[in-house]
Scaffold this active site. Structure first.
Site, PDB file in Angstrom:
ATOM      1  N   GLY A  68       0.809  -1.198   0.000  1.00  0.00           N
ATOM      2  CA  GLY A  68       0.000   0.000   0.000  1.00  0.00           C
ATOM      3  C   GLY A  68       0.848   1.257   0.000  1.00  0.00           C
ATOM      4  O   GLY A  68       2.073   1.195   0.045  1.00  0.00           O
ATOM      5  N   GLY A  75       0.734   4.809   1.957  1.00  0.00           N
ATOM      6  CA  GLY A  75       0.104   5.657   2.950  1.00  0.00           C
ATOM      7  C   GLY A  75       0.338   7.111   2.603  1.00  0.00           C
ATOM      8  O   GLY A  75       0.917   7.428   1.566  1.00  0.00           O
ATOM      9  N   GLY A  76      -0.132   7.977   3.457  1.00  0.00           N
ATOM     10  CA  GLY A  76       0.008   9.397   3.198  1.00  0.00           C
ATOM     11  C   GLY A  76       1.453   9.822   3.050  1.00  0.00           C
ATOM     12  O   GLY A  76       1.770  10.728   2.289  1.00  0.00           O
ATOM     13  N   PHE A  77       2.327   9.132   3.768  1.00  0.00           N
ATOM     14  CA  PHE A  77       3.707   9.612   3.806  1.00  0.00           C
ATOM     15  C   PHE A  77       4.717   8.637   3.230  1.00  0.00           C
ATOM     16  O   PHE A  77       5.906   8.799   3.392  1.00  0.00           O
ATOM     17  CB  PHE A  77       4.081   9.967   5.239  1.00  0.00           C
ATOM     18  CG  PHE A  77       3.241  11.083   5.783  1.00  0.00           C
ATOM     19  CD1 PHE A  77       2.345  10.835   6.801  1.00  0.00           C
ATOM     20  CD2 PHE A  77       3.329  12.357   5.254  1.00  0.00           C
ATOM     21  CE1 PHE A  77       1.557  11.854   7.294  1.00  0.00           C
ATOM     22  CE2 PHE A  77       2.543  13.374   5.751  1.00  0.00           C
ATOM     23  CZ  PHE A  77       1.648  13.132   6.774  1.00  0.00           C
ATOM     24  N   GLY A  78       4.248   7.617   2.572  1.00  0.00           N
ATOM     25  CA  GLY A  78       5.191   6.694   1.971  1.00  0.00           C
ATOM     26  C   GLY A  78       4.602   5.304   1.814  1.00  0.00           C
ATOM     27  O   GLY A  78       3.507   5.031   2.282  1.00  0.00           O
ATOM     28  N   LYS A 126       6.109   0.535   7.332  1.00  0.00           N
ATOM     29  CA  LYS A 126       5.800   1.808   6.703  1.00  0.00           C
ATOM     30  C   LYS A 126       7.097   2.578   6.571  1.00  0.00           C
ATOM     31  O   LYS A 126       7.728   2.953   7.561  1.00  0.00           O
ATOM     32  CB  LYS A 126       4.805   2.565   7.577  1.00  0.00           C
ATOM     33  CG  LYS A 126       4.411   3.909   7.031  1.00  0.00           C
ATOM     34  CD  LYS A 126       3.277   4.484   7.852  1.00  0.00           C
ATOM     35  CE  LYS A 126       3.119   5.974   7.592  1.00  0.00           C
ATOM     36  NZ  LYS A 126       2.125   6.566   8.480  1.00  0.00           N
ATOM     37  N   ASP A 149      -7.248  12.366  10.551  1.00  0.00           N
ATOM     38  CA  ASP A 149      -7.244  11.837   9.179  1.00  0.00           C
ATOM     39  C   ASP A 149      -7.955  10.489   9.114  1.00  0.00           C
ATOM     40  O   ASP A 149      -7.464   9.534   8.532  1.00  0.00           O
ATOM     41  CB  ASP A 149      -5.801  11.722   8.661  1.00  0.00           C
ATOM     42  CG  ASP A 149      -5.741  11.623   7.137  1.00  0.00           C
ATOM     43  OD1 ASP A 149      -6.788  11.858   6.485  1.00  0.00           O
ATOM     44  OD2 ASP A 149      -4.677  11.300   6.603  1.00  0.00           O
TER      45      ASP A 149
END
Ligand SMILES: *[C@@H]1O[C@H](CO)[C@@H](O)[C@H](O)[C@H]1NC(C)=O
Ligand SMILES: *[C@@H]1O[C@H](CO)[C@@H](O)[C@H](O)[C@H]1NC(C)=O
Ligand SMILES: *[C@@H]1O[C@H](CO)[C@@H](O)[C@H](O)[C@H]1NC(C)=O
Ligand SMILES: *[C@@H]1O[C@H](CO)[C@@H](O)[C@H](O)[C@H]1NC(C)=O
Ligand SMILES: *[C@@H]1O[C@H](CO)[C@@H](O)[C@H](O)[C@H]1NC(C)=O
Length: 825
Positions: free
Chosen positions: A516, A518-521, A537, A634
């Site tokens: 996946g 995510g918002g930051f990587g 992550k 978020d």
């Protein structure tokens, strides 16, 4: 020969051309044959030889398996390379003593006996060994008397009594080779055998490359695999003389059934034990077993210490050849002596440092004398300038024999148990220093090592590391001070993971393991050495998530413990890398189901309701129950992860904020969150509170029910977002039309209507009109009367459209992105 077998053979001789199923014999003589459908059973009834098809393949092979074990376990295959196409294979014993396997007169496989037989007979022994012997031989039962035996040509399985290794008299090399796949017994590239170095040792190969060595035999066990030392179940032995070099094992008890199997699927050699009560093969031990078992991981003169971080350390008296590469975890260059060796035969300036509990180095360049002792061994080594280390080759008793190593020392590891002493050559002045430091307090050394290690790998560091580092350097400066005067209350109780372990677990962040974004990587699936799956992550350097958010997330999540929040297992900060390791959620995120027509079917209403309630409980915990008061900021479908039981867990706390005890709302110049989920007051004025999370929860509820995204929702007739659409339908009394067609069949209408009602209350324009989480939970779980929702914010729907049109590329796709900077009016 028992009567039954005798009768079978008689029948068999009488009707040789007839294929009779389950006809059993324990031997065949010249001109007899076994055709497909017939089997040969060993006299004790343990093994059976016959034709089989592996897996779902329909190709036929001649093989041997355990007769009494219901799980068909093939231990040997004759025609590994050449399969038979149809069930017309036939095995015959020729008068020469050769076994011939043919199909329609085409020879598929044959055995070559050592010598011409007078009256050959082939027999399946109860050990699983198929042998051809001469009935007229005086001692046909002796191994030496066999004209041929299947034990000399092993497949992927080592049975008790089998030898792996060399018969030097005839050049026979018995190796185990894995099957290519469960469908295909032909030899794969994973094999295991004995290398006949001066100091011989067993080595596993992957292709032409060495893959794993357990270390040379020391009389009791292999120094890198001490668990394989003799015990009450197994006897292991390694024989090395002028005739033979081999490894073998036997079982000490007849009741035990155990085999050693090479597995190409995961490149592991496992010892299995048959467990009668469970009717299952269970793994007793597997090799390689951990990261440090990787061949030559730490390079020349490096030592792999699995409990250290990073795992590779130079041996004492050595330093990294290239500090730069070493520090970036590229250990391939290995280590070199800190101080040059003297190599002066007459004026000895070198000595040896004894290092204990090691797996001995690769023995390719060695020399062995089993007759001399340690003192003489030392002299031998000292007198030869290329000798780098020596030790006893046999540790039994007080130790004896002499093995010496030339050149670089390769593939060493520190053994937690077992292992062996190795005497490593170094400059005498280095020895003096080692001796001095050795006298210092152990604690001092450990602290110094930690300090060196941490300061080496640390750049900015999360608060936690900074603290540890600071504490450590303090400790180094004032070693004698009491260590308990530091303040630890703020320290995170979170394991700090080693980058190399994560690199290993994720296959070097292989694209195949990416699960996946995510918002930051990106997020990767990883597998730890113990088999545990993790979600990794990796914060991209270019991402908006700076050290601030990172620290925030780490600090926050480490303190949160709830079954509806994903669990943070550890973090890693090394150089530029910032990595968070979470428990792995096998069903990925909610958005991948509800917004996908096909996958949406998987989530029926009862599952969706379960998810709604779970998310609500997770939020309740964040807002009210945890020691801190946390606003997630978020919340969205892609941040709700699902485990194998469809339990929802809220993820991604990079944007979360804590509130002080009685603080109700906060303000920020930096609006973070995701279009479509943001409450108007937050999106526009940067005011956030637990009520802005409630708004997001309301949107999420609508999305779960409708299977549509709020952002990206588009209705042919009017430009309204999902909220506006839902409001209209609600007003018109047609709220049921909102329901995702995937759950129409499974839903309870009253429950769904109640959820739509609750969602409309959650998306009220004014934060004070929205319920808090405990009310939401109460409303979800009861039949109490609900307040009438007011018309949602007009501006909100307009705003949402603006957001959409300002980023047309994203419109309607699944790539919603957490924005980090919106507006700060
Ligand atoms: C199996 O069949 C293939 C083609 O059908 C043929 O080329 C091959 O020679 C056959 N093998 C044997 C052993 O007869
Ligand atoms: C075997 O040989 C016979 C006779 O030569 C032939 O008719 C038959 O097709 C062959 N079968 C196979 C599988 O090759
Ligand atoms: C090899 O390992 C895989 C996965 O662990 C397992 O499914 C398979 O049965 C093993 N094969 C053998 C020959 O043991
Ligand atoms: C041992 O190391 C010292 C310090 O580096 C060096 O001066 C000396 O020459 C070395 N000894 C020999 C014999 O090379
Ligand atoms: C040292 O050992 C190596 C390898 O056995 C050998 O080739 C060399 O001749 C030896 N040198 C001396 C000086 O004995």
């Amino acid at each position: 020969m028992n009567v039954l077998a005798f009768i079978s053979i008689i029948t068999y001789i009488l009707v040789p051309s007839l294929r009779v199923f389950s006809m059993e014999a324990d031997s065949i003589t010249v001109s007899q044959s076994i055709s497909d459908g017939m089997t040969l059973v060993s006299q004790g009834g343990t093994f059976e030889l016959g034709f089989f098809s592996p897996g779902s393949s329909n190709k036929r092979y001649l093989g041997i398996w355990y007769k009494k074990i219901p799980t068909r376990t093939i231990v040997w295959v004759a025609n590994r390379q050449t399969s038979i196409n149809v069930t017309s294979g036939i095995l015959m014993l020729k008068s020469t003593g050769s076994l011939v396997l043919s199909q329609n007169d085409t020879v598929v496989w044959c055995s070559t006996p050592h010598e011409q037989a007078k009256k050959p007979v082939a027999q399946l022994l109860d050990s699983g060994n198929l042998v051809v012997k001469d009935e007229e031989d005086a001692n046909p039962e002796e191994e030496e008397g066999y004209l041929w035996q299947s034990f000399d040509y092993p497949s992927d399985t080592m049975l008790p009594g089998m030898k792996i290794g060399w018969d030097l008299r005839n050049g026979l090399n018995r190796r185990l080779t894995a099957w290519k796949s469960p469908e295909d017994p032909s030899p794969g590239d994973f094999s295991w055998g004995i290398e006949t170095y001066n100091y011989p040792e067993s080595v596993m190969n992957k292709g032409n490359k060495k893959y794993y060595r357990p270390g040379p035999w020391n009389g009791l066990y292999q120094s890198g695999a001490p668990e394989l030392k003799p015990n009450s179940l197994f006897d292991y032995n390694f024989v090395s003389d002028q005739n033979e070099v081999y490894y073998t094992y036997t079982l000490r008890t007849n009741s035990l059934v155990s085999i050693l199997v090479m597995n190409q699927t995961n490149y592991v050699r496992s010892r299995y034990v048959w467990v009668e009560t469970d009717q299952k093969w269970k793994i007793y031990a597997s090799r390689p077993g951990d990261y440090c078992d990787t061949y030559n991981l730490c390079g020349a003169n490096g030592n792999c210490i699995i409990s250290d971080s990073p795992v590779c350390q130079c041996l004492k008296g050595f330093r990294p050849k290239s500090l730069e590469m070493w520090n970036s975890m590229d250990w391939s260059q290995g280590c070199v002596h800190k101080k040059p060796l003297s190599c002066d035969k007459f004026n000895q300036k070198d000595g040896f440092l004894k290092v204990s509990s090691l797996k001995l180095p690769d023995t390719t360049f060695t020399w062995l004398d089993e007759t001399i002792g340690l003192e003489e061994c030392r002299t031998k080594c000292l007198n030869n300038c290329s000798c780098m280390a020596y030790t006893n080759s046999d540790i039994r008793g007080k130790g004896r024999g002499c093995a010496i190593w030339f050149g670089d020392l390769i593939d060493i590891r520190q053994m937690p148990v077992g292992g062996q002493d190795l005497y490593i050559r170094m400059n005498a002045s280095e020895l003096i220093e080692e001796a001095e430091t050795g006298h210092k307090k152990l604690t001092k050394t450990i602290i110094a090592i930690i300090a060196i290690a941490t300061s080496g790998m640390l750049l900015l560091g999360c608060i936690w590391i900074l603290k540890v580092c600071k504490n450590n350097s303090d400790k180094v400066k004032h070693v004698d001070q009491d260590q308990n005067n530091g303040k630890h209350s703020e320290d995170l109780d979170l394991p700090l993971l080693d980058l190399s372990a994560i690199v290993y677990a994720t296959g070097n962040f292989s694209i195949d393991n990416k699960i996946g974004e995510g918002g930051f990587g990106p997020v990767y699936l990883g597998k730890l050495v113990n088999g545990e799956e993790i979600a990794v992550k990796r914060l991209s350097k270019s991402s908006g998530q700076g050290m601030t958010e990172f620290k925030n997330e780490v600090k926050l999540v480490a303190k949160l413990q709830h079954r509806n929040l994903v669990k943070l297992l550890g973090c890693c900060i090394q150089g530029e890398e910032k990595i968070l390791v979470y428990e792995y959620m096998s069903n990925s995120s909610l958005d991948s189901f509800i917004f996908d027509d096909a996958k949406g079917e998987v989530l029926d209403w009862s599952k969706r309701y379960h998810i709604i309630c779970g998310v609500a409980r997770g939020l309740l915990y964040l807002h009210h129950d945890s020691r801190l008061r946390i606003v997630h900021r978020d919340l969205k479908a892609s941040n709700v992860l699902l485990d194998d039981m469809w339990n929802p867990k809220i993820a991604d706390f990079g944007t979360a904020r804590t509130f002080g005890g009685d603080q109700i709302e906060g303000n920020t110049n930096r609006v973070v969150g995701t279009y479509g989920y943001m409450a108007p007051e937050y999106a526009i004025d940067g005011v956030f509170s637990i009520k802005s999370d409630i708004f997001s929860f309301g949107i999420l509820l609508l999305e779960i029910i409708s299977g549509k995204r709020n952002r990206g929702f588009y209705h042919a007739n009017h430009s309204q977002n999902l909220i506006g659409h839902a409001w209209r339908k609600w007003k018109e009394g047609k709220a049921l039309e909102l329901i995702d067609k995937n759950i129409v069949g499974s839903c309870i209408e009253s429950e769904v209507l109640r959820c739509i009602h609750i969602s409309l209350l959650c998306v009220e324009e004014h934060p004070k009109d929205r319920p808090n989480m405990s009310s939401v939970i109460l409303m979800l779980g009861s039949e109490m009367e609900l307040a009438n929702p007011k018309q949602p914010d007009f501006y909100m729907s307009k705003f949402s459209d603006e957001a959409n049109s300002s980023q047309p590329a994203d419109f309607g796709t699944s790539n919603e992105i957490t924005i980090t900077q919106l507006i700060a009016r």
